[in-house]
Write an enzyme that holds these catalytic residues in place. Sequence first.
Site, PDB file in Angstrom:
ATOM      1  N   LYS A 145      14.201  10.407 -29.675  1.00 26.24           N
ATOM      2  CA  LYS A 145      13.686   9.071 -29.346  1.00 26.24           C
ATOM      3  C   LYS A 145      12.226   9.185 -28.992  1.00 26.24           C
ATOM      4  CE  LYS A 145      15.431   4.860 -28.798  1.00 26.24           C
ATOM      5  NZ  LYS A 145      16.684   4.383 -29.391  1.00 26.24           N
TER       6      LYS A 145
HETATM    7  N1  GLU Z   1      16.541   2.383 -32.284  1.00 22.21           N
HETATM    8  C1  GLU Z   1      17.849   2.269 -32.840  1.00 22.21           C
HETATM    9  C2  GLU Z   1      18.878   2.870 -31.891  1.00 22.21           C
HETATM   10  O1  GLU Z   1      18.666   2.953 -30.706  1.00 22.21           O
HETATM   11  C3  GLU Z   1      17.945   2.799 -34.253  1.00 22.21           C
HETATM   12  C4  GLU Z   1      17.684   4.263 -34.415  1.00 22.21           C
HETATM   13  C5  GLU Z   1      17.609   4.715 -35.877  1.00 22.21           C
HETATM   14  O2  GLU Z   1      17.882   3.927 -36.765  1.00 22.21           O
HETATM   15  O3  GLU Z   1      17.279   5.885 -36.065  1.00 22.21           O
HETATM   16  O4  GLU Z   1      19.962   3.191 -32.271  1.00 22.21           O
END
Ligand code: GLU
Length: 473
Positions: free
Chosen positions: A109
Amino acid sequence: MALKEGRETTFRESVDMMFERAAAHIDISPGLKEKIRICNSTYTVRFGVRLRGEIHTFVGYRAVHSEHREPVKGGIRYALSVNQDEVEALAALMTYKCALVDSPFGGSKGGLCINPSDWEVFELERITRRFTFELCKRNLIHPSQNVPAPDMGTGEREMAWMADEYKRLNSTDIDAAACVTGKPLTIGGIAGRVEATGRGVQYGTQAFFRHPDGVKAAGLEGTLDGKTVIVQGLGNVGYHAAKFLSEEDGAKIIAVIERDGAILNDAGLDIEDLKGYISATGGVRGFGGGTYHEKGSEVLETECDILIPAAIEGTINSTNVDRIKTKLIVEAANGPVTANADTVLLRKGVAILPDMYANAGGVTVSYFEWVKNLSHIRFGRMQRRQEEYKANLLIAELEREIGKPLNDKFKQEFVRGSDELALVRSGLDDTMRDAYNAMRSIMDENSSVKDLRTAAYIASINTIATSYSSLGL
Ligand code: GLU
């Protein structure tokens, strides 16, 4: 579970506590358990961009929680509240989420401490490109190592800038488009990605209502039709979830909570109208389709069948959990319920569709997009007309046999070959059903596991443990 040292836990502590609670049900060595739990690395970058005649310094992060599978995957968030604890908690949730829904990624993240609305679009582009450059230098954006996606405060536009910057730095990489997901359709995105997380919330909630035992245990009955729903946050995820649940499943959205207050309507809000109003005015105050209430936090405590927190982490915590009056919480946001609040809700018999399940639609469709980028062809391109040809053949033969034409509407539906959007929806629905069944079977096999979150963690930890073991760890 007591408050940690008399205070509410941080987001990362909450995730760890939930992890530990689940791990206690698994026969796993302490060493391996620790290896799975900890965050492998967090890169902090402070970079300067010359804007408005001076140099502005920005702070960004990319946490890599687990590389048991690569690439690692997870969104990049733009918000002033971004910090290391938060990105590490979110990266851990990505690891568990991907394992639960069988997306072949580790968890990561990122975040940038910025209020996007403080900046002009061209300024945001320069900041994003510079941030991308910093991450690319360390392979923290890379089709086979680390693949970001949208999160709070980012969307298709930012992903397009990132993809373009990566491409500029790696002009001979034939798989460059796979370096980020959530891109616009025109530059390698996939149909259905924008609404994917909201769609996943819908499919996940439908899966819950397909199991009468769980529905009954939560004190509910029947289907989604007519159920009263409160949604906190009408951003991309909350909006799509509310829209699909009300327009397609007959649920009644009786309140929407936004930054400037809440709008209530017992007969059900028109989500499309409300979203239009928010986009035009910046808030819910003054919306004609419901009653305005200034204190959103009070509306969160209003009685309803389903509460959907779709904003930020920690919304339901030790200060308000005792007043929460819902039967089912669908965690469309990441970490909306703290570990302490979770314990209280379980005791009260409130069912919770945990974040790592309920909001997994985004990364699931990201996975499809990544596969599409690597295969360099859109889904359905080869088979769609072939399917239609065969269906027409069958209809012609049937009509000849029975001596009369079949119903036109049926024919239209039956003949339509699967395009990319239809396949994405099918793949997402299948994923959400499978993951729900995985959680349920853990609860069925082990009577001491009484909630879906613990079951979800157990499913994930088992999968990751198997991965690590096969790597020789
Ligand atoms: N930000 C989204 C999540 O928290 C999507 C992450 C992604 O598609 O890699 O799941």
